[in-house]
Design a protein around this motif. Structure first.
Motif, mmCIF file in Angstrom:
data_model
loop_
_atom_site.group_PDB
_atom_site.id
_atom_site.type_symbol
_atom_site.label_atom_id
_atom_site.label_comp_id
_atom_site.label_asym_id
_atom_site.label_seq_id
_atom_site.Cartn_x
_atom_site.Cartn_y
_atom_site.Cartn_z
ATOM 1 N N ALA A 191 27.327 -1.651 3.216
ATOM 2 C CA ALA A 191 27.661 -0.315 2.714
ATOM 3 C C ALA A 191 27.100 -0.106 1.313
ATOM 4 O O ALA A 191 26.515 0.943 1.007
ATOM 5 C CB ALA A 191 29.180 -0.124 2.714
ATOM 6 N N HIS A 192 27.249 -1.092 0.450
ATOM 7 C CA HIS A 192 26.746 -0.978 -0.917
ATOM 8 C C HIS A 192 25.222 -0.907 -0.941
ATOM 9 O O HIS A 192 24.643 -0.145 -1.731
ATOM 10 C CB HIS A 192 27.245 -2.156 -1.752
ATOM 11 N N PHE A 193 24.577 -1.687 -0.094
ATOM 12 C CA PHE A 193 23.106 -1.667 -0.067
ATOM 13 C C PHE A 193 22.596 -0.293 0.370
ATOM 14 O O PHE A 193 21.687 0.273 -0.252
ATOM 15 C CB PHE A 193 22.566 -2.744 0.869
ATOM 16 N N LEU A 194 23.161 0.249 1.447
ATOM 17 C CA LEU A 194 22.724 1.560 1.932
ATOM 18 C C LEU A 194 23.016 2.651 0.905
ATOM 19 O O LEU A 194 22.214 3.567 0.705
ATOM 20 C CB LEU A 194 23.414 1.888 3.255
ATOM 21 N N GLU A 195 24.145 2.542 0.241
ATOM 22 C CA GLU A 195 24.513 3.542 -0.760
ATOM 23 C C GLU A 195 23.549 3.525 -1.948
ATOM 24 O O GLU A 195 23.146 4.570 -2.454
ATOM 25 C CB GLU A 195 25.939 3.290 -1.229
ATOM 26 N N ARG A 196 23.151 2.309 -2.382
ATOM 27 C CA ARG A 196 22.232 2.195 -3.525
ATOM 28 C C ARG A 196 20.832 2.699 -3.179
ATOM 29 O O ARG A 196 20.096 3.142 -4.065
ATOM 30 C CB ARG A 196 22.149 0.745 -3.999
ATOM 31 N N ASN A 197 20.476 2.630 -1.898
ATOM 32 C CA ASN A 197 19.120 2.991 -1.495
ATOM 33 C C ASN A 197 19.095 4.210 -0.577
ATOM 34 O O ASN A 197 18.151 4.376 0.209
ATOM 35 C CB ASN A 197 18.456 1.797 -0.792
ATOM 36 N N ILE A 198 20.090 5.069 -0.718
ATOM 37 C CA ILE A 198 20.224 6.214 0.173
ATOM 38 C C ILE A 198 19.035 7.169 0.035
ATOM 39 O O ILE A 198 18.665 7.870 0.994
ATOM 40 C CB ILE A 198 21.547 6.961 -0.099
ATOM 41 N N ALA A 199 18.386 7.196 -1.137
ATOM 42 C CA ALA A 199 17.262 8.101 -1.352
ATOM 43 C C ALA A 199 16.071 7.745 -0.463
ATOM 44 O O ALA A 199 15.180 8.577 -0.242
ATOM 45 C CB ALA A 199 16.841 8.088 -2.817
ATOM 46 N N ASP A 200 16.034 6.530 0.071
ATOM 47 C CA ASP A 200 14.913 6.093 0.907
ATOM 48 C C ASP A 200 15.087 6.465 2.373
ATOM 49 O O ASP A 200 14.129 6.350 3.152
ATOM 50 C CB ASP A 200 14.730 4.575 0.797
ATOM 51 N N ILE A 201 16.288 6.878 2.779
ATOM 52 C CA ILE A 201 16.528 7.229 4.181
ATOM 53 C C ILE A 201 15.704 8.464 4.530
ATOM 54 O O ILE A 201 15.717 9.466 3.816
ATOM 55 C CB ILE A 201 18.022 7.482 4.440
ATOM 56 N N ALA A 202 14.979 8.398 5.657
ATOM 57 C CA ALA A 202 14.016 9.460 5.970
ATOM 58 C C ALA A 202 14.241 10.074 7.345
ATOM 59 O O ALA A 202 13.308 10.622 7.939
ATOM 60 C CB ALA A 202 12.596 8.910 5.881
ATOM 61 N N GLY A 203 15.430 9.988 7.896
ATOM 62 C CA GLY A 203 15.686 10.568 9.209
ATOM 63 C C GLY A 203 16.005 12.051 9.122
ATOM 64 O O GLY A 203 16.323 12.590 8.068
ATOM 65 N N ASN A 204 15.936 12.724 10.269
ATOM 66 C CA ASN A 204 16.304 14.133 10.365
ATOM 67 C C ASN A 204 16.618 14.453 11.813
ATOM 68 O O ASN A 204 16.468 13.608 12.704
ATOM 69 C CB ASN A 204 15.191 15.051 9.834
ATOM 70 N N SER A 205 17.033 15.696 12.063
ATOM 71 C CA SER A 205 17.434 16.094 13.418
ATOM 72 C C SER A 205 16.257 16.083 14.385
ATOM 73 O O SER A 205 16.431 15.797 15.573
ATOM 74 C CB SER A 205 18.064 17.491 13.374
ATOM 75 N N GLU A 206 15.065 16.384 13.910
ATOM 76 C CA GLU A 206 13.904 16.412 14.790
ATOM 77 C C GLU A 206 13.549 15.012 15.289
ATOM 78 O O GLU A 206 13.159 14.831 16.436
ATOM 79 C CB GLU A 206 12.707 17.021 14.054
ATOM 80 N N SER A 207 13.684 14.017 14.420
ATOM 81 C CA SER A 207 13.360 12.648 14.815
ATOM 82 C C SER A 207 14.510 11.960 15.542
ATOM 83 O O SER A 207 14.351 10.853 16.049
ATOM 84 C CB SER A 207 12.991 11.821 13.575
ATOM 85 N N LYS A 208 15.683 12.624 15.572
ATOM 86 C CA LYS A 208 16.892 12.073 16.196
ATOM 87 C C LYS A 208 17.343 10.769 15.515
ATOM 88 O O LYS A 208 18.005 9.931 16.114
ATOM 89 C CB LYS A 208 16.687 11.838 17.698
ATOM 90 N N LEU A 209 16.947 10.624 14.250
ATOM 91 C CA LEU A 209 17.380 9.487 13.447
ATOM 92 C C LEU A 209 18.313 9.993 12.351
ATOM 93 O O LEU A 209 18.186 11.132 11.901
ATOM 94 C CB LEU A 209 16.167 8.781 12.826
ATOM 95 N N PRO A 210 19.272 9.186 11.925
ATOM 96 C CA PRO A 210 20.274 9.663 10.966
ATOM 97 C C PRO A 210 19.661 10.088 9.630
ATOM 98 O O PRO A 210 18.736 9.446 9.126
ATOM 99 C CB PRO A 210 21.202 8.462 10.798
#
Length: 282
Positions: free
Chosen positions: A142-161
């Motif tokens: 949880a802490h790792f994902l929270e610290r690096n949340i800016a790198d998450i690149a999913g969207n509704s079109e890709s069906k990724l979070p």
């Protein structure tokens, strides 16, 4: 024994005094007598107002800076760029030799005036690559994902979070720290659903939904472009204790790195304006 010098000996010593010789095609040289008719030769180039020719190596870590130096210092007649590329070892290095051998009347070059480009990996690339495959407790994940949340690149079109959906998952992880996990079910929407009970209270039950796949958008190299890398989120439940471990596995990060290197190579070929060869100059 008489220690006084004869007139002939005095004249001989004057003849063997230090001297400096000047040339049209090389730096001036100083000749210093060592005795017994021998002289030691010293270059006097360091005492000139400027060097007789360019030499030395500049080391660069930004592609635009490398190309800028090549355009300023290079020429079509005497400059070559050598590319040393090894995708398996995640290595790419470009070396521009400004006084290389030529096929014109001059022919041989000193090959000692150079510029090298060695890209550096970005901090975000290091973080994700070094953490991929590492098992973590749910709070650690949880802490790792929270610290690096800016790198998450999913969207509704890709069906990724998306980043917000990952943050929702992070919040649930932090809220369900003191629980024991039981079964896990794969849902039709691509999620995994865990059932858990509160630690010390088997009557309090709950469920946690987890995405099985997500994507990040990161720059492999500093000052470079960002690329999308997909990752699988894995888990393992200890059936004896009910504890759960998470980890993610980046998918084909080596291929992403290869694509980034190939884009660099194409930029060098199209922008440098000098011949590009694959290999290393000796």
């Amino acid at each position: 024994m008489d220690q006084k010098l004869t007139e002939a000996e005095a004249i001989a010593q004057l003849v063997v005094s230090p001297s400096v010789e000047f040339y049209d095609d090389m730096p001036p040289l100083a000749f210093v007598p060592e005795g017994n008719g021998k002289y030691e030769m010293h270059s006097m180039e360091q005492h000139l107002f400027s060097p007789r020719r360019k030499k030395g190596t500049v080391k660069l870590h930004e592609l635009a800076s490398f190309i800028d130096v090549v355009k300023k210092q290079g020429s079509l007649t005497s400059t070559n760029i050598y590319l040393d590329v090894d995708y398996a070892q995640s290595r790419i290095q470009a070396t521009a030799v400004f006084n290389d051998h030529t096929d014109n009347a001059v022919g041989a070059g000193w090959r000692d005036h150079r510029a090298t480009y060695l890209p550096r990996f970005s901090e975000e690339w290091h973080r994700w690559i070094n953490t991929s495959g590492k098992q973590m407790a749910q709070v650690e994940l949880a802490h790792f994902l929270e610290r690096n949340i800016a790198d998450i690149a999913g969207n509704s079109e890709s069906k990724l979070p998306s980043g917000s959906e990952v943050l929702t998952f992070v919040s649930k992880l932090e809220e369900t720290r003191k629980v024991k996990y039981g079964s896990a079910v794969n849902l039709q929407n691509g999620m995994v659903q865990f059932e858990f009970v509160e630690d010390g209270d088997s009557n309090t039950k709950g469920k946690l939904d987890m995405f099985r796949e997500f994507a990040i958008g990161v720059r492999p190299f500093q000052h470079g472009d960002a690329y999308q890398v997909k990752a699988f989120l894995r888990y393992r439940i200890d059936r004896n204790t009910g504890e759960i471990k998470f980890w993610f596995e980046l998918q084909r990060a080596d291929k992403v790195l290869e694509d980034a290197c190939k884009e660099m190579i194409e930029t060098i070929k199209s922008s440098a304006g000098v011949p590009v060869l694959f290999g290393t100059p000796e």
